[in-house]
Design an enzyme around this catalytic site. Structure first.
Site, short mmCIF file in Angstrom:
data_model
loop_
_atom_site.label_atom_id
_atom_site.label_comp_id
_atom_site.label_asym_id
_atom_site.label_seq_id
_atom_site.Cartn_x
_atom_site.Cartn_y
_atom_site.Cartn_z
CD GLU A 77 -3.02 -0.94 2.29
OE1 GLU A 77 -2.93 0.01 3.09
OE2 GLU A 77 -3.96 -1.75 2.32
CD GLU B 44 -3.59 -5.78 4.06
OE1 GLU B 44 -4.41 -4.96 4.53
OE2 GLU B 44 -2.36 -5.64 4.12
#
Ligand code: FCB
Length: 495
Positions: free
Chosen positions: A221, A402
């Site tokens: 991320e 995720e």
């Protein structure tokens, strides 16, 4: 949305993020400044369904689908000072008063460094086929450069051997936010040299562990580092400097590309790709203004990272919005985009929430939120982002690395944990992913966030995201109802 408008939006977001003391993303901050009132979905009362999927419809996933769970080093390992580990920006940040809820730190976390064998057994008990974890850079290079620390490498070798013995495929992330503090002291991701240091670290890891890792992820991320770490400042390193933030974005992308090249050069055979948190962006209403603002929002949230990797160019609208003299624009050198767009083997998608954008460039909530108030529960967003990525960027194999929900998860009188809301959440998201597969998305695997309750960054230990409950006082692990349910999903290879 002009640069000025966006600046105003960002500033507003920062203010409300501080006020809430808990916001995780720009979305969260901006949303708090928005106007739509919402209910908060309780974890024991299953959230309203936002999907047309039938949970009892017998959905089968492709053979060999990689059902998994995810963790990251700083969030679970603990052993912060053992075996030559250096300090990371998260050690510094969490030890700074007022930065994390209750002053929590990752010093001990879920003590996974010592209990990894037990955790491997839990994975086997769940029937996991894939385990996504991260390697702690400061365990491998205490100050971010130089000869790798053998004791650090040995830990991951033991973990990898344990996975192998249990028939669980490893997926290793090279960087999940724990930058060595020594590199931060030299400018961190604002310094182009950090990208080169990252490539050296990656090379050392590939050479030491490359024979045991079939799949690598580069940077977890990058957007969260940019937004939370450098715009809102509620993640390490806690800066509030938008101009620096997008230079950081470029250096993170550069680091990704250099690591891809380092893997190829090392001769290791594993696959590699980026791990991006993608947010489907929708206009909050039917106006032309909302459509235009949504387009630019999508540029900042998604295309900044996807276009550079898969198309070799930063999105024009974002570049124009930042301006030709931005620190980012000045930081991009000839050849950088070629490095960033080095061919990858897979794309890791992390999906938690959609974003609804107003004509004025603000955001509103449309769906119930979870305990993490930045998260709106909207399984269709999973379908939309997966199909969009495949449509716009080609048929690169996709793994979900995720997706999950925080719940209070208090043990009942008999010690069991009935996280019905998490079961419902996962079922609806699995169904949405299944529809995406049916509609042609090359999805290979799905990793629930998270295997274990863990240190949730600025939220400390307050939010529990695990399939497995951790009693931090005793470090006892208890399978939640969702873990038992997930084991059945894996056994049946579907819903
Ligand atoms: C993601 C992070 C992960 C965890 C989840 C809840 O953004 O990658 O470490 O904090 O959110």
């Amino acid at each position: 949305m002009s640069l000025l408008t966006r600046r105003r939006l960002l500033r507003r977001a920062a203010l409300s993020a501080t006020a809430a003391g808990a916001a995780r993303t720009g979305l969260a901050g901006a949303t708090l400044a928005g106007t739509t009132a919402v209910s908060v979905a309780g974890c024991d009362s299953p959230p309203e369904r936002n999907t047309d999927a039938d949970p009892d419809g017998g959905l089968r996933f492709p053979d060999n689908f990689g059902w998994g769970a995810a963790t990251s080093a700083y969030q679970i390992e603990g052993a912060a000072k053992e075996d030559g580990r250096g300090e990371s920006v998260w050690d510094t940040f969490s030890h700074t008063p007022g930065r994390t809820r209750n002053g929590d730190t990752g010093d001990v976390a879920a003590d996974h460094y010592h209990r990894y064998a037990q955790d491997l057994d839990l994975m086997r008990e769940l029937g996991l086929r894939s385990y996504r974890f991260s390697i702690s850079w400061p365990r491998i290079q205490a100050d971010g450069s130089g000869r790798p620390n053998q004791r650090g490498l040995d830990f991951y070798r033991r973990l990898l051997d344990g996975l192998h013995e249990r028939g669980i495929a490893p997926m290793a992330t090279l960087f999940h936010w724990d930058l060595p503090q020594a590199l931060q002291d030299d400018g961190g991701w604002e310094n182009r040299d950090t990208a080169e240091r990252f490539a050296d670290y990656a090379d050392a890891v590939f050479r030491a562990l490359g024979d045991r890792v079939p799949a690598w992820l580069t940077i977890n991320e990058p957007k969260t580092v940019v937004q939370n770490g450098y715009i809102w400042g509620h993640h390490a390193p806690g800066h509030r400097d938008e101009a620096a933030a997008y230079l950081v974005a470029h250096h993170l992308q550069l680091a990704h590309g250099l690591a891809v090249q380092a893997l190829r050069a090392s001769g290791a055979s594993g696959r590699i790709g980026p791990a991006l948190n993608l947010h489907p962006c929708y206009p909050a209403d039917d106006s032309a203004e909302a459509a235009a603002a949504t387009r630019l929002y999508d540029g900042y949230e998604n295309r900044l990272y996807l276009d550079s990797i898969f198309k070799g160019a930063y999105p024009q609208d974002v570049l124009a919005d930042l301006g030709p003299d931005s620190r980012m624009a000045r930081g991009v050198r000839d050849g950088d985009l070629k490095i960033i767009s080095s061919p990858v083997d897979l794309l890791a998608v992390q999906y938690y929430t959609p974003i609804y954008v107003t004509g004025g460039g603000g955001t509103v909530r449309k769906w119930p939120t979870s305990e993490a108030e930045w998260q709106q529960i909207y399984p269709e967003g999973m379908y939309d982002i997966l199909t969009r990525v495949t449509r716009d960027y080609g048929r690169v194999p996709i793994t979900i690395t995720e997706n999950g929900l925080p719940c209070p998860d208090t043990p009942g009188p008999d010690g069991s944990i009935d996280d019905a809301g998490r079961v419902s959440f996962l079922r609806d998201h699995f169904a949405a992913a299944h529809r995406a597969v049916r509609d042609g998305v090359p999805l290979e695997s799905y990793h629930v966030w998270s295997l274990l309750d863990n240190f949730e960054w600025a939220e400390g230990y307050d939010q529990r995201w695990g399939l497995v409950y951790v009693d931090y006082a005793s470090q006892r692990r208890v399978l939640k109802r969702s873990a038992h349910w997930y084991r059945e999903v894996i056994r049946r290879n579907g819903l």
